[in-house]
Design a protein around this motif. Structure first.
Motif, PDB file in Angstrom:
ATOM      1  N   MET A   1     -24.787  61.807   0.675  1.00 44.04           N
ATOM      2  CA  MET A   1     -23.485  61.207   0.865  1.00 44.04           C
ATOM      3  C   MET A   1     -23.220  61.108   2.374  1.00 44.04           C
ATOM      4  SD  MET A   1     -19.715  62.201  -0.661  1.00 44.04           S
ATOM      5  CE  MET A   1     -20.369  63.644  -1.379  1.00 44.04           C
ATOM      6  N   VAL A   2     -22.584  60.007   2.782  1.00 46.68           N
ATOM      7  CA  VAL A   2     -22.279  59.767   4.187  1.00 46.68           C
ATOM      8  C   VAL A   2     -20.831  59.294   4.311  1.00 46.68           C
ATOM      9  CG1 VAL A   2     -22.843  58.355   6.193  1.00 46.68           C
ATOM     10  CG2 VAL A   2     -24.661  59.112   4.671  1.00 46.68           C
ATOM     11  N   LEU A   3     -20.077  59.921   5.211  1.00 46.78           N
ATOM     12  CA  LEU A   3     -18.714  59.473   5.482  1.00 46.78           C
ATOM     13  C   LEU A   3     -18.786  58.157   6.240  1.00 46.78           C
ATOM     14  CD1 LEU A   3     -15.625  59.940   5.556  1.00 46.78           C
ATOM     15  CD2 LEU A   3     -15.984  61.094   7.746  1.00 46.78           C
TER      16      LEU A   3
END
Length: 119
Positions: A1-3
């Motif tokens: 997951m990546v912001l």
């Protein structure tokens, strides 16, 4: 997951865009009408579409988060804020050199902190 982005809910997209673009100097990457994306990952979205899609009301001025920036010239930013037509409310902290850090509310009472960058 990546912001990917931080989304701020605003009451008036045109006013908020002007504040972030003209006063803070952020670059607009995309203007989608009621949503504006800025370089650095900040997105502004006007409250009615956001509230309608999630069926919840936006709350302003919660003082439970802040946007953090750095700049080489805190005093120049302070002067731009004071000279703007936004009537910026400054926040005062303890034991801080005012030439090193500044805190204030944006037009929707999101807290912004800007510290002097050293490089």
């Amino acid at each position: 997951m990546v912001l990917k982005n931080v989304l701020l809910i605003v009451k008036d997209i045109d006013r908020s865009r002007r504040f972030y673009q003209e006063v803070l100097g952020l670059m607009v990457l995309a203007d989608l009408g009621r949503k504006v994306l800025f370089a650095g990952g900040i997105v502004l979205e006007e409250s009615p579409p956001w509230e309608d899609s999630l069926e919840i009301s936006a709350v302003y001025g919660g003082n439970d988060m802040e946007l953090y920036f750095e700049t080489l010239d805190v005093e120049a930013l302070r002067e731009r804020l004071a000279a703007s037509d936004f009537h910026v409310e400054f926040l005062v902290g303890r034991d801080e050199d005012e030439n090193e850090v500044i805190r204030f509310y944006d037009p929707d009472r999101h807290v912004i902190e800007v510290k002097r960058a050293f490089c």
